[in-house]
Design a protein around this motif. Structure first.
Motif, mmCIF file in Angstrom:
data_model
loop_
_atom_site.group_PDB
_atom_site.id
_atom_site.type_symbol
_atom_site.label_atom_id
_atom_site.label_comp_id
_atom_site.label_asym_id
_atom_site.label_seq_id
_atom_site.Cartn_x
_atom_site.Cartn_y
_atom_site.Cartn_z
ATOM 1 N N UNK A 439 -19.032 -22.439 -45.302
ATOM 2 C CA UNK A 439 -19.043 -21.008 -45.009
ATOM 3 C C UNK A 439 -18.494 -20.676 -43.631
ATOM 4 N N UNK A 440 -18.723 -21.537 -42.650
ATOM 5 C CA UNK A 440 -18.314 -21.238 -41.283
ATOM 6 C C UNK A 440 -16.808 -20.966 -41.194
ATOM 7 N N UNK A 441 -16.025 -21.793 -41.853
ATOM 8 C CA UNK A 441 -14.579 -21.586 -41.840
ATOM 9 C C UNK A 441 -14.168 -20.345 -42.597
ATOM 10 N N UNK A 442 -14.818 -20.110 -43.730
ATOM 11 C CA UNK A 442 -14.493 -18.948 -44.553
ATOM 12 C C UNK A 442 -14.846 -17.648 -43.832
ATOM 13 N N UNK A 443 -15.884 -17.677 -43.060
ATOM 14 C CA UNK A 443 -16.285 -16.493 -42.288
ATOM 15 C C UNK A 443 -15.186 -16.108 -41.302
ATOM 16 N N UNK A 444 -14.555 -17.087 -40.692
ATOM 17 C CA UNK A 444 -13.475 -16.804 -39.747
ATOM 18 C C UNK A 444 -12.289 -16.147 -40.459
ATOM 19 N N UNK A 445 -11.996 -16.612 -41.653
ATOM 20 C CA UNK A 445 -10.912 -16.003 -42.435
ATOM 21 C C UNK A 445 -11.244 -14.545 -42.730
ATOM 22 N N UNK A 446 -12.456 -14.289 -43.157
ATOM 23 C CA UNK A 446 -12.864 -12.922 -43.470
ATOM 24 C C UNK A 446 -12.833 -12.006 -42.266
ATOM 25 N N UNK A 447 -13.140 -12.539 -41.104
ATOM 26 C CA UNK A 447 -13.200 -11.723 -39.885
ATOM 27 C C UNK A 447 -11.809 -11.348 -39.359
ATOM 28 N N UNK A 448 -10.804 -12.209 -39.596
ATOM 29 C CA UNK A 448 -9.517 -12.002 -38.926
ATOM 30 C C UNK A 448 -8.329 -11.796 -39.864
ATOM 31 N N UNK A 449 -8.492 -12.033 -41.153
ATOM 32 C CA UNK A 449 -7.361 -11.904 -42.086
ATOM 33 C C UNK A 449 -7.591 -10.722 -43.033
ATOM 34 N N UNK A 450 -7.495 -9.541 -42.492
ATOM 35 C CA UNK A 450 -7.825 -8.331 -43.250
ATOM 36 C C UNK A 450 -6.798 -7.998 -44.333
#
Length: 659
Positions: A439-450
């Motif tokens: 989840x940690x990596x996926x959270x970063x994608x969700x936060x910055x790849x709109x």
């Protein structure tokens, strides 16, 4: 009350031109707009220029409602008939483009009627009309203004039919005869002699020889030529290019085993202006081949997929004077770090690079690629199993304009995803069978790849609702998500994804924690949902089918295998949704009567997968009736086994991955 009346009067004062401007910005809400008042209804009727019909019986009313249509797509109505075309008011219409691919019941009569009524016709797509004969082709010849014709897999059309078209449709500039197996050199020669304006020609898998090439290479305007699988073509045929062909820009000679560097040398002498050449699944790409290709000074796209490539050839490509924009080495044996490095150090302007299944390359290649080609927008590197997790950090640090990344079946971890999240333009991310991120990596994608529209998390077994939640909240443009066999995902994820109103495809196969409650949320919030796979979601039952039937007016494809849906739920879904493709294997609550009722309710069904046991239980008359309506049945005799495909760890051990 007075204020409301005044507001309505103000809207009535808008002229048609202003209403059209409003409709231009409401592509998905035009229907709601038209129901507001009479003037809006009239404006929407005149504004619509294209339509895709889902039920053939609506054709007459559609043509009446939208008299200014220019593009009509009937490909989803496989059971449309000649009589329906004849009784529909095509006369005096503005239609210039018609798509009737896969319409198996349209014959010469229907084609002739369509051509005679649509006098403005410039484009027609008859692909997959496998029953159309030469008589139907002769009817097409009546479309004197026709410019684009697609006849893929029209296997009954021969040289006689294509000859009629060539004589009658001299304005043709684009034609595809792919898989037209009865067409020979004679038909192609007639086409080349009569239709001098041809710019794009696809003869893939047509049994032609070098005799056709002599006529084809005399076409003065030819820009795009596709000869995939033309086994009768050899080096001698390409010699006809010796006289020069300055207009040819793209050439596809994939799967042509008889073409060697000798033939390529002929091409370089005659078609030096080529910008794209595809040599996939052909002869080995050796040093001699690479030397020939070097003469294409304007070449921007090179695809060698599935070929054996020598290291010396890759080094020679790296010495070319020009600069490639697109290179595909997918499934090429012989690709090494040394070869990749020699290419990317020279071709620094690469935008699209495909190294899928290049299993010999390591992190050294990724380091070289990201250092040299910082303007990459697409990188496909599925199953590059010797690339370490650290290499993915390079991608995020150096390729900041990346829009597409396929890292399926790789060792990418959370640190790699955190780095890739710097690629703010990312719209497509594929992480299927990647077991090392959570989840940690996926959270970063969700936060910055709109801008993310598509994400594949197939069998990414370490993720949970927490990671999906970040994607749902941070990526409002999401259109496709696949988290099949991610067993930690539950209804909480579906409820958050229901806020992604543009979602069109959801694959949640094997997610045992998902229930009808989560599915109901998706149905209510995602009105554009067209593809749904909930196979082996055993907690989904009839209570999930009711809201799906009520809200999902665009649902075309569904897989309900191994769910807990019974006759009641299936019938509710079938009676309201425009289903075209349905897979219903191993549903213990289904009976022959329930299946029969559901089949009759689905008016637009094109394909159904059923267990073989129902083949004898369902009335033969029903099956015949469905087949006449254009439905194809696929019978499966696979035994019921709830463990098959349900254990991701077992699956990976069976394939040898991480064993």
């Amino acid at each position: 009350m007075a204020k409301s009346i005044k507001s309505q009067n103000s809207l009535n004062n808008l002229n048609e031109e202003m209403l059209f401007l409003i409709l231009d910005h409401l592509p998905n809400d035009a229907k709601s707009f038209s129901l507001t008042c009479k003037s809006f209804y009239s404006a929407e009727s005149k504004h619509r220029k294209s339509a895709k019909l889902l039920r053939p019986d609506y054709l007459p009313s559609l043509l009446h409602r939208y008299p200014f249509l220019s593009h009509l797509d009937l490909s989803q109505c496989s059971r449309i008939t000649d009589s329906l075309i004849q009784t529909s008011s095509f006369s005096d219409s503005y239609i210039c483009s018609v798509k009737i691919s896969s319409c198996r019941f349209v014959t010469r009569v229907g084609v002739s009627d369509l051509v005679s009524k649509c006098v403005n016709l410039v484009e027609i797509d008859l692909s997959n009309a496998t029953e159309l004969s030469d008589s139907a082709a002769s009817a097409i010849a009546g479309a004197k203004n026709l410019e684009r014709l697609l006849m893929v897999r029209c296997k009954q059309v021969s040289d006689i039919g294509i000859g009629c078209i060539a004589v009658g449709c001299v304005k043709l500039n684009k034609i595809s005869l792919k898989w037209c197996l009865k067409i020979t050199d004679l038909g192609v020669q007639l086409l080349a002699v009569k239709c001098k304006r041809i710019r794009s020609l696809d003869l893939s898998y047509v049994p032609i020889t070098e005799k056709s090439l002599k006529s084809i290479f005399q076409l003065s305007y030819l820009e795009d030529l596709v000869l995939v699988g033309c086994l009768g073509i050899d080096d001698d045929g390409l010699a006809f290019l010796n006289k020069g062909h300055t207009t040819l820009k793209a050439l596809d000679i994939s799967n042509c085993q008889k073409i060697s560097h000798t033939g390529l040398a002929n091409i370089t002498r005659g078609a030096g202006c080529l910008k794209e050449i595809i040599l996939a699944y052909g002869s080995a790409v050796t040093l001699d081949v690479a030397k020939c290709l070097q003469n294409f000074s304007m070449l921007q796209c090179l695809r060698l997929d599935g070929s054996t490539v020598t290291c010396s050839a890759l080094k020679m490509i790296g010495e070319w004077s020009g600069s490639l924009r697109e290179l595909s080495l997918s499934k090429c044996s012989g690709v090494t770090d040394e070869g990749v490095a020699s290419i990317v150090k020279k071709h620094t302007q690469l935008r699209n690079l495909n190294i899928t299944c290049c299993r010999k390359i390591t992190s050294v290649s990724i380091d070289c690629i990201t250092s040299s080609c910082t303007a990459l927008t697409s990188l496909k590197m599925e199953a590059c199993n010797h690339v370490s997790a650290d290499a993915f950090v390079f991608i995020g640090q150096r390729c900041r304009v990346l829009e597409e990344l396929d890292a399926t079946d790789n060792d990418i971890d959370d640190k790699g995803l955190e780095s890739i999240s710097r690629c703010s333009r990312l719209s497509c991310l594929k992480l299927g069978i990647c077991l090392d991120f959570a989840d940690e990596g996926l959270i970063q994608i969700g936060m910055h790849c709109s801008k993310l529209k598509e994400i594949d998390l197939y069998r990414a077994i370490a993720i949970s609702d927490k990671g999906i939640a970040s994607i749902a909240r941070g990526c409002p443009a999401l259109e496709m998500i696949n988290f099949a066999y991610c067993d930690h995902v539950s209804d909480a994820s579906l409820k958050l994804l229901s806020k992604c109103s543009r979602l069109k495809a959801l694959e949640a196969r094997g997610c045992s924690r998902i229930t009808s409650e989560g599915l109901a949320a998706i149905a209510a919030g995602c009105a554009q949902l067209a593809v749904l796979d909930i196979k082996k979601c055993s907690k989904i039952d009839n209570s999930g089918m009711i809201p799906l039937a009520y809200y999902s007016s665009n649902l075309k494809q569904i897989n309900l295998s191994y769910c807990s849906v019974t006759d009641t739920g299936l019938l509710a879904l079938a009676s309201r949704s425009p289903l075209q493709n349905m897979t219903i294997l191993h549903l213990s609550g289904l009976s022959p009567n329930g299946i029969a009722a559901a089949l009759l309710s689905c008016r637009g069904l094109k394909k159904v997968k059923l267990h073989n046991c129902f083949k004898t239980m369902l009335p033969r008359s029903l099956l015949d009736h469905m087949e006449k309506r254009g439905c194809v049945f696929q019978w499966r005799d696979k035994a019921f086994d709830p463990q098959v495909d349900s254990d991701p760890l077992l699956w990976n051990l069976q394939t040898g991955r991480h064993s």
